[in-house]
Design an enzyme around this catalytic site. Structure first.
Site, PDB file in Angstrom:
ATOM      1  N   TYR A   1       3.402   3.649  -5.259  1.00 22.59           N
ATOM      2  CA  TYR A   1       2.549   2.359  -5.512  1.00 22.59           C
ATOM      3  C   TYR A   1       2.345   1.548  -4.227  1.00 22.59           C
ATOM      4  O   TYR A   1       3.140   1.346  -3.572  1.00 22.59           O
ATOM      5  CB  TYR A   1       3.068   1.401  -6.582  1.00 22.59           C
ATOM      6  CG  TYR A   1       3.266   2.057  -7.850  1.00 22.59           C
ATOM      7  CD1 TYR A   1       2.033   2.243  -8.641  1.00 22.59           C
ATOM      8  CD2 TYR A   1       4.443   2.565  -8.310  1.00 22.59           C
ATOM      9  CE1 TYR A   1       2.288   2.987 -10.071  1.00 22.59           C
ATOM     10  CE2 TYR A   1       4.583   3.123  -9.620  1.00 22.59           C
ATOM     11  CZ  TYR A   1       3.457   3.339 -10.478  1.00 22.59           C
ATOM     12  OH  TYR A   1       3.448   3.622 -11.811  1.00 22.59           O
TER      13      TYR A   1
ATOM     14  N   ARG B   1      27.309 -29.529  -8.818  1.00 16.83           N
ATOM     15  CA  ARG B   1      26.859 -29.046 -10.172  1.00 16.83           C
ATOM     16  C   ARG B   1      27.816 -29.727 -11.003  1.00 16.83           C
ATOM     17  O   ARG B   1      27.444 -30.345 -12.115  1.00 16.83           O
ATOM     18  CB  ARG B   1      26.940 -27.470 -10.391  1.00 16.83           C
ATOM     19  CG  ARG B   1      26.533 -26.540  -9.094  1.00 16.83           C
ATOM     20  CD  ARG B   1      26.717 -25.132  -9.466  1.00 16.83           C
ATOM     21  NE  ARG B   1      28.104 -24.795  -9.281  1.00 16.83           N
ATOM     22  CZ  ARG B   1      28.691 -23.718  -9.014  1.00 16.83           C
ATOM     23  NH1 ARG B   1      27.636 -22.878  -9.070  1.00 16.83           N
ATOM     24  NH2 ARG B   1      30.006 -23.308  -8.958  1.00 16.83           N
TER      25      ARG B   1
ATOM     26  N   MET C   1       9.412   2.046 -11.328  1.00 13.93           N
ATOM     27  CA  MET C   1      10.419   1.589 -12.475  1.00 13.93           C
ATOM     28  C   MET C   1      11.222   2.673 -12.471  1.00 13.93           C
ATOM     29  O   MET C   1      12.695   2.442 -12.968  1.00 13.93           O
ATOM     30  CB  MET C   1       9.571   1.224 -13.626  1.00 13.93           C
ATOM     31  CG  MET C   1      10.190   0.752 -14.747  1.00 13.93           C
ATOM     32  SD  MET C   1       9.529   0.411 -16.377  1.00 13.93           S
ATOM     33  CE  MET C   1       8.384  -0.678 -15.932  1.00 13.93           C
TER      34      MET C   1
ATOM     35  N   LYS D   1      33.402 -13.356 -14.419  1.00 12.10           N
ATOM     36  CA  LYS D   1      32.187 -13.716 -14.904  1.00 12.10           C
ATOM     37  C   LYS D   1      31.057 -12.772 -14.850  1.00 12.10           C
ATOM     38  O   LYS D   1      31.272 -11.985 -14.308  1.00 12.10           O
ATOM     39  CB  LYS D   1      32.002 -15.228 -14.139  1.00 12.10           C
ATOM     40  CG  LYS D   1      31.504 -15.131 -13.055  1.00 12.10           C
ATOM     41  CD  LYS D   1      31.248 -16.247 -12.015  1.00 12.10           C
ATOM     42  CE  LYS D   1      30.885 -16.222 -10.944  1.00 12.10           C
ATOM     43  NZ  LYS D   1      31.238 -17.359  -9.615  1.00 12.10           N
TER      44      LYS D   1
HETATM   45  C1  LIG Z   1      32.127 -17.288  -8.824  1.00 15.98           C
HETATM   46  C2  LIG Z   1      33.315 -18.054  -8.419  1.00 15.98           C
HETATM   47  C3  LIG Z   1      34.288 -17.752  -7.660  1.00 15.98           C
HETATM   48  C4  LIG Z   1      34.309 -16.529  -6.953  1.00 15.98           C
HETATM   49  O1  LIG Z   1      33.725 -16.406  -5.906  1.00 15.98           O
HETATM   50  P1  LIG Z   1      33.542 -15.378  -4.709  1.00 15.98           P
HETATM   51  O2  LIG Z   1      32.609 -15.866  -3.773  1.00 15.98           O
HETATM   52  O3  LIG Z   1      32.767 -14.148  -5.504  1.00 15.98           O
HETATM   53  O4  LIG Z   1      35.029 -14.683  -4.345  1.00 15.98           O
HETATM   54  C5  LIG Z   1      35.099 -18.642  -7.463  1.00 15.98           C
HETATM   55  N1  LIG Z   1      35.149 -19.934  -8.173  1.00 15.98           N
HETATM   56  C6  LIG Z   1      34.193 -20.393  -9.014  1.00 15.98           C
HETATM   57  C7  LIG Z   1      34.171 -21.800  -9.450  1.00 15.98           C
HETATM   58  C8  LIG Z   1      33.192 -19.397  -9.227  1.00 15.98           C
HETATM   59  O5  LIG Z   1      32.239 -19.903 -10.107  1.00 15.98           O
END
Ligand SMILES: *Cc1c(COP(=O)(O)O)cnc(C)c1O
Length: 367
Positions: free
Chosen positions: A255, A130, A303, A35
């Site tokens: 800065y 969720r 930046m 993802k």
């Molecule tokens: C992102 C995600 C994972 C992976 O989690 P990590 O802690 O990065 O290994 C597993 N399951 C779901 C549903 C996720 O959204």
């Protein structure tokens, strides 16, 4: 173009991490979680580096289609499931596995009139609250969909709310889920990286491996965890020194003047800042590696510039490359901790900003 920032991905390290996870969860399939553009590493960079993975986990249809278009034919799990009936038809046509986590999705499945096979994972809510069904709704959901032609329920899925916190017990985070497993006798998928490392009992038939695959520490900032030693950083982020200055005692730099030299010191200016993906919240003392020597960031990140202490590295000069993270000696976790963010929050989006160099790509053939 003269590059002052370099992003490289070590695919040998990636494959090493995947193989290591497979030895830790030998009875389960291990799906790399891709993802958010593979946690900022680039969806196809990572999938391409792991061409022989058991399967992949993505959130949305679009990512799954990108994988299929690139020739990845293994199972793909859509963790968010489908949004409408058109997506459902595409998921079937592409032989994707879909998560079912809402009543609307159940209704879509019930309206299916085709015989095409479709693998389903039913998501059970954890205290993240969720998505998913309450444990007491699951038998109804199963009853509603399992008689549909073509549908095969692969198992029940859950996501741990805080497997990353080693101070908290894992046990009570999935008590209800385990009760449900005992009742339904279905296979399950529960483990993310942290749970996989903590407890083999969470592996089930499918481990969803994210942060650890990329070599990040999946535990809350500052947690030392021996098992992580074997995982190697995949992404390396470097910047060039574009100038050097000498500060006199009492002179500020950057800065806001948050850093003031307490003696005469040589400072390097790096051609990289928060606009290039370095965390703006990194504070004085955040480590960097110059010429093999660990030194530190000084003052506020700009930046397109970071100031670093060159006192420990007198030989450093303009055009030299500096490692900002991704070295075995300087993991992104350490930088993230100094910046008070999760390492993934730094990585997301990075490969969209910069060209990426793939290391070990030629070793793919016959892998
Ligand atoms: C992102 C995600 C994972 C992976 O989690 P990590 O802690 O990065 O290994 C597993 N399951 C779901 C549903 C996720 O959204």
């Amino acid at each position: 173009m003269f590059n002052t920032v370099s992003v490289s991905l070590n695919l040998n390290h990636l494959r090493h991490n995947y193989a290591l996870a497979k030895t830790m969860a030998p009875a389960a399939k291990v799906f790399p979680v891709l993802k958010s553009d593979a946690y900022g590493h680039g969806l196809l960079n990572i999938a391409g580096g792991l061409a022989h993975a058991d399967g992949f986990a993505v959130l949305q249809l679009e990512e799954a289609l990108t994988l299929r278009d690139a020739g990845h034919s293994q199972p793909i799990l859509m963790m968010a499931g489908v949004n409408d009936r058109r997506e459902l038809a595409q998921a079937q046509a592409q032989e994707l596995m879909v998560v079912v986590r809402s009543r609307q999705q159940v209704d879509m499945l019930r309206a299916l009139r085709t015989q095409m096979p479709l693998g389903i994972w039913v998501k059970v809510k954890s205290s993240i609250n969720r998505f998913g069904f309450n444990p007491d709704e699951v038998t109804d959901v199963l009853r509603a969909i399992e008689k549909q032609h073509g549908i095969s329920v692969k198992g029940l899925m859950m996501h741990f709310p805080s497997a990353d916190d080693l101070d908290g017990e894992l046990e009570h985070q999935w008590t209800d889920f385990r009760a449900l497993l005992a009742q339904t006798h279905l296979p399950f998928s529960a483990a993310n990286s942290a749970a996989m490392l903590r407890d083999a009992g969470t592996h089930g038939t499918l481990v969803r491996l994210g942060s650890t695959l990329y070599g990040n520490n999946p535990f809350v900032a500052g947690t030392e965890f021996n098992a992580l030693q074997g995982f190697r950083p995949v992404m390396r982020f470097e910047a060039r020194i574009i100038g050097t200055v000498r500060l006199a005692a009492g002179e500020p730099i950057g800065y806001g003047g948050s850093f003031v030299a307490d003696r005469s010191m040589r400072v390097g200016v790096l051609g990289c800042g928060y606009g290039d993906g370095y965390p703006s919240s990194a504070v004085t003392g955040t480590p960097v590696i110059v010429g093999g020597v660990r030194t530190r960031v000084l003052g506020n990140v700009a930046m397109n510039a970071i100031f670093v202490d060159l006192e420990p590295v007198p030989q450093a000069q303009v055009d030299d490359w500096v490692t900002l993270w991704g070295d075995e000696r300087l993991r992104i976790d350490e930088v993230a901790q100094h910046a008070a963010v999760r390492p993934e929050a730094i990585q997301c989006g990075l490969t969209k900003k910069h060209a990426v160099r793939l290391i070990g790509e030629d070793e793919l053939c016959g892998a």
